[in-house]
Scaffold this active site. Structure first.
Site, mmCIF file in Angstrom:
data_model
loop_
_atom_site.group_PDB
_atom_site.id
_atom_site.type_symbol
_atom_site.label_atom_id
_atom_site.label_comp_id
_atom_site.label_asym_id
_atom_site.label_seq_id
_atom_site.Cartn_x
_atom_site.Cartn_y
_atom_site.Cartn_z
ATOM 1 N N SER A 17 0.791 -1.241 0.000
ATOM 2 C CA SER A 17 0.000 0.000 0.000
ATOM 3 C C SER A 17 0.818 1.283 0.000
ATOM 4 O O SER A 17 0.266 2.361 -0.277
ATOM 5 C CB SER A 17 -0.951 -0.001 1.201
ATOM 6 O OG SER A 17 -0.229 -0.231 2.389
ATOM 7 N N PHE A 39 -1.897 -3.376 5.651
ATOM 8 C CA PHE A 39 -2.562 -3.163 6.932
ATOM 9 C C PHE A 39 -2.886 -1.679 7.037
ATOM 10 O O PHE A 39 -2.036 -0.881 7.423
ATOM 11 C CB PHE A 39 -1.606 -3.577 8.054
ATOM 12 C CG PHE A 39 -2.296 -4.109 9.277
ATOM 13 C CD1 PHE A 39 -3.650 -4.340 9.301
ATOM 14 C CD2 PHE A 39 -1.570 -4.409 10.424
ATOM 15 C CE1 PHE A 39 -4.277 -4.848 10.426
ATOM 16 C CE2 PHE A 39 -2.186 -4.920 11.556
ATOM 17 C CZ PHE A 39 -3.544 -5.142 11.553
ATOM 18 N N GLU A 40 -4.070 -1.298 6.629
ATOM 19 C CA GLU A 40 -4.426 0.122 6.593
ATOM 20 C C GLU A 40 -5.784 0.342 7.244
ATOM 21 O O GLU A 40 -6.550 -0.598 7.428
ATOM 22 C CB GLU A 40 -4.451 0.614 5.132
ATOM 23 C CG GLU A 40 -3.137 0.427 4.373
ATOM 24 C CD GLU A 40 -1.993 1.288 4.920
ATOM 25 O OE1 GLU A 40 -2.250 2.241 5.679
ATOM 26 O OE2 GLU A 40 -0.816 0.994 4.579
ATOM 27 N N TYR A 89 22.457 1.478 11.720
ATOM 28 C CA TYR A 89 21.616 0.709 10.809
ATOM 29 C C TYR A 89 22.209 -0.665 10.522
ATOM 30 O O TYR A 89 21.789 -1.668 11.101
ATOM 31 C CB TYR A 89 21.353 1.493 9.504
ATOM 32 C CG TYR A 89 20.244 0.837 8.706
ATOM 33 C CD1 TYR A 89 18.918 1.223 8.868
ATOM 34 C CD2 TYR A 89 20.515 -0.221 7.837
ATOM 35 C CE1 TYR A 89 17.903 0.578 8.175
ATOM 36 C CE2 TYR A 89 19.503 -0.869 7.143
ATOM 37 C CZ TYR A 89 18.204 -0.455 7.317
ATOM 38 O OH TYR A 89 17.202 -1.118 6.645
ATOM 39 N N LYS A 97 18.238 -7.625 8.887
ATOM 40 C CA LYS A 97 18.477 -7.712 7.437
ATOM 41 C C LYS A 97 19.447 -8.861 7.125
ATOM 42 O O LYS A 97 19.298 -9.531 6.104
ATOM 43 C CB LYS A 97 18.996 -6.381 6.892
ATOM 44 C CG LYS A 97 17.952 -5.243 6.929
ATOM 45 C CD LYS A 97 16.684 -5.572 6.134
ATOM 46 C CE LYS A 97 15.728 -4.402 5.993
ATOM 47 N NZ LYS A 97 14.431 -4.785 5.408
ATOM 48 N N TYR A 142 18.533 -3.013 2.826
ATOM 49 C CA TYR A 142 19.276 -1.762 2.673
ATOM 50 C C TYR A 142 20.649 -1.923 3.290
ATOM 51 O O TYR A 142 20.810 -2.661 4.269
ATOM 52 C CB TYR A 142 18.504 -0.609 3.345
ATOM 53 C CG TYR A 142 19.172 0.731 3.174
ATOM 54 C CD1 TYR A 142 19.319 1.302 1.911
ATOM 55 C CD2 TYR A 142 19.667 1.431 4.272
ATOM 56 C CE1 TYR A 142 19.936 2.525 1.742
ATOM 57 C CE2 TYR A 142 20.288 2.663 4.121
ATOM 58 C CZ TYR A 142 20.421 3.206 2.848
ATOM 59 O OH TYR A 142 21.055 4.416 2.682
HETATM 60 P P1 NAD Z 1 6.510 1.459 4.023
HETATM 61 O O1 NAD Z 1 6.295 1.852 5.440
HETATM 62 O O2 NAD Z 1 6.279 2.493 2.975
HETATM 63 O O3 NAD Z 1 5.567 0.203 3.641
HETATM 64 C C1 NAD Z 1 5.291 -0.827 4.515
HETATM 65 C C2 NAD Z 1 4.151 -1.674 3.981
HETATM 66 O O4 NAD Z 1 3.974 -2.772 4.907
HETATM 67 C C3 NAD Z 1 2.793 -0.972 3.889
HETATM 68 O O5 NAD Z 1 2.112 -1.434 2.737
HETATM 69 C C4 NAD Z 1 2.053 -1.461 5.135
HETATM 70 O O6 NAD Z 1 0.636 -1.468 5.014
HETATM 71 C C5 NAD Z 1 2.588 -2.869 5.218
HETATM 72 N N1 NAD Z 1 2.466 -3.467 6.555
HETATM 73 C C6 NAD Z 1 3.083 -3.112 7.713
HETATM 74 N N2 NAD Z 1 2.729 -3.960 8.715
HETATM 75 C C7 NAD Z 1 1.870 -4.855 8.160
HETATM 76 C C8 NAD Z 1 1.165 -5.977 8.652
HETATM 77 N N3 NAD Z 1 1.283 -6.371 9.927
HETATM 78 N N4 NAD Z 1 0.359 -6.663 7.811
HETATM 79 C C9 NAD Z 1 0.223 -6.287 6.498
HETATM 80 N N5 NAD Z 1 0.890 -5.254 5.964
HETATM 81 C C10 NAD Z 1 1.694 -4.548 6.786
HETATM 82 O O7 NAD Z 1 7.974 0.842 3.948
HETATM 83 P P2 NAD Z 1 9.145 0.836 2.861
HETATM 84 O O8 NAD Z 1 10.123 1.876 3.233
HETATM 85 O O9 NAD Z 1 8.603 0.756 1.490
HETATM 86 O O10 NAD Z 1 9.841 -0.551 3.234
HETATM 87 C C11 NAD Z 1 9.574 -1.770 2.567
HETATM 88 C C12 NAD Z 1 10.832 -2.628 2.578
HETATM 89 O O11 NAD Z 1 11.841 -1.944 1.826
HETATM 90 C C13 NAD Z 1 11.416 -2.862 3.976
HETATM 91 O O12 NAD Z 1 11.947 -4.148 4.036
HETATM 92 C C14 NAD Z 1 12.537 -1.833 4.035
HETATM 93 O O13 NAD Z 1 13.571 -2.192 4.935
HETATM 94 C C15 NAD Z 1 13.029 -1.895 2.597
HETATM 95 N N6 NAD Z 1 13.855 -0.744 2.187
HETATM 96 C C16 NAD Z 1 13.432 0.530 2.413
HETATM 97 C C17 NAD Z 1 14.250 1.601 2.067
HETATM 98 C C18 NAD Z 1 13.844 3.032 2.311
HETATM 99 O O14 NAD Z 1 14.697 3.927 2.198
HETATM 100 N N7 NAD Z 1 12.599 3.291 2.598
HETATM 101 C C19 NAD Z 1 15.502 1.358 1.464
HETATM 102 C C20 NAD Z 1 15.880 0.033 1.195
HETATM 103 C C21 NAD Z 1 15.050 -1.007 1.577
#
Ligand code: NAD
Length: 394
Positions: A49, A73-74, A234, A243, A224
């Site tokens: 989402s 989860f929204e 981190y 990670k 990451y």
């Molecule tokens: P985000 O917060 O934008 O998205 C998280 C998603 O997880 C949402 O869709 C949320 O609804 C869902 N979610 C959370 N808890 C839930 C649950 N219990 N049940 C169902 N859905 C649930 O996060 P993001 O930054 O896009 O991170 C996603 C992945 O990418 C992570 O593993 C993060 O470590 C990795 N990542 C992020 C970055 C960054 O800079 N943001 C960089 C590299 C890797």
């Protein structure tokens, strides 16, 4: 309802339906303009989402022309509150996917639970038969363990000794020092329990046992690494341990998927502004500097640009062997380029309150942060009444 941003620390407790829809449409437009990806046809996105999961779903649908099932989860709107941004994003995504003739199925619930896994398997069996790509993109501060019932909490802390660093309050623009105390063993264990690979493995095992993974199916989870200045907090801290666990899980999954010709990858993505990354101390200052350097070099990428490259140039490119020495896909390659990192480090070392705006794109960071919740978008009149209740198919 007139909807304005209400910021509490590093989150915004309101979201604007029209603004979120605009942001989703922008990503869709980008995906549509790219070359078609000869890729997956039926895709499960866990964490679909917001952030990288939403962008993965958009690229799968509009660049690869796949049907998707999204799990997230929204919260919907109530009399007093707007829905969450991920709710509005998904509603806008679903509408556009249907217009494009693609199937977009949604499950709103706790992806860590056994019940939601069963619900997803049921839907896949009935609607898709099988899935050929499973994207795992959950980011959560907590997880209820499905077998023990234990509530696990993830923390962002260094390990072994305290870590002191520069940080910024994005709302006030004030630079300060933050000291994070080291985690104890139980905090490390719990963080691995939430953000490590156990749940990814449970999903893949459940899908595989139910026979709903297609032959040659791929699964990918996101990780990451980032620069050395953030290592103590981190990559060498609690989240880094999680990670490491996620990355080790990919090796196990790769072995277990061999019988169907399947493969499991971890993709190391670049730092972007998402609800999760803005909750991490130090990172918003790093991203503000990184954005400035990457823009100057014409290397800027957000979630959708990253996910398109992941699909087109890595997962579904002819040469899928482009992984690092640990078998990880690297689409953080531009962020980690030596010239980018050396300029970021130089700015990091010399930044102070006076030269802040010259060395960091703080305004852009703020705008992207507000954009996550549908705010600060040119085309939207935030003084106009808007209906916060938006429907989607669940
Ligand atoms: P985000 O917060 O934008 O998205 C998280 C998603 O997880 C949402 O869709 C949320 O609804 C869902 N979610 C959370 N808890 C839930 C649950 N219990 N049940 C169902 N859905 C649930 O996060 P993001 O930054 O896009 O991170 C996603 C992945 O990418 C992570 O593993 C993060 O470590 C990795 N990542 C992020 C970055 C960054 O800079 N943001 C960089 C590299 C890797």
């Amino acid at each position: 309802m007139i909807i304005k941003p209400k910021i509490r620390g590093f989150i915004c407790t309101t979201a604007h339906p029209l603004g979120c829809a605009k942001q989703v449409q922008r990503q869709i437009q980008y995906a549509r303009e790219q070359k078609t990806v000869q890729g997956p046809k039926k895709v499960l996105v866990i964490g679909s989402s917001t952030g990288y999961g939403l962008a993965s779903r958009i690229v799968a649908t509009f660049a690869a022309k796949a049907d998707t099932l999204g799990v997230f989860f929204e919260k919907p709107a109530t009399d007093k509150r707007t829905a969450t941004a991920g709710w509005y994003n998904t509603a806008a995504f679903e509408q556009a996917a249907k217009v494009a003739g693609r199937v977009a199925l949604n499950i709103n619930g706790d992806a860590f639970s056994t019940a939601i896994k069963e619900q997803a398997i049921d839907l896949i069996r009935k609607q898709f038969g099988t899935v050929d790509l499973v994207v795992y993109s959950l980011a959560s501060p907590r997880r209820t363990h499905p077998l023990t019932g234990e509530s696990l909490f993830s923390v962002i802390k260094p390990i072994g000794k305290p870590f002191t660093s520069k940080t910024i309050d994005i709302n006030t623009g004030k630079l300060s020092q933050v000291t994070l105390e080291p985690a104890n063993d139980d905090e490390i264990r719990q963080t691995i329990g939430v953000m490590g690979g156990e749940d990814w493995e449970l999903w893949i095992r459940a899908l595989s046992e139910a026979g709903v993974l297609a032959n040659n199916a791929i699964t990918v989870a996101y990780s990451y690494i980032g620069p050395e200045i953030t290592f103590p907090m981190y990559r060498e801290g609690t989240i880094g341990k999680a990670k490491d666990h996620l990355e080790a899980t990919a090796d196990r999954l790769n072995a277990s998927l061999q019988n169907i010709g399947g493969r499991a990858f971890v993709s190391i993505n670049k730092a972007v502004v998402t609800q999760s990354s803005s909750a991490i101390p130090v990172v918003p200052l790093y991203i503000s500097i990184l954005y400035k350097v990457m823009h100057e070099k014409g290397l800027y990428e957000g979630c959708v640009e990253q996910m398109y490259r992941l699909f087109a140039d890595r997962l579904y490119a002819k040469d899928t062997e482009s992984v690092d020495e640990k078998g990880r896909i690297r689409i953080d390659d531009k962020e980690m380029r030596p010239d980018v990192q050396s300029e970021v480090l130089h700015a990091w070392n010399s930044i102070n309150q006076e030269n802040l705006t010259a060395l960091a794109n703080l305004d852009e960071y703020r705008q992207e942060f507000l954009g996550l919740f549908g705010f600060d978008i040119d085309e939207i009149d935030y003084n106009e009444e808007v209906n916060p209740e938006v429907q989607m198919t669940l």
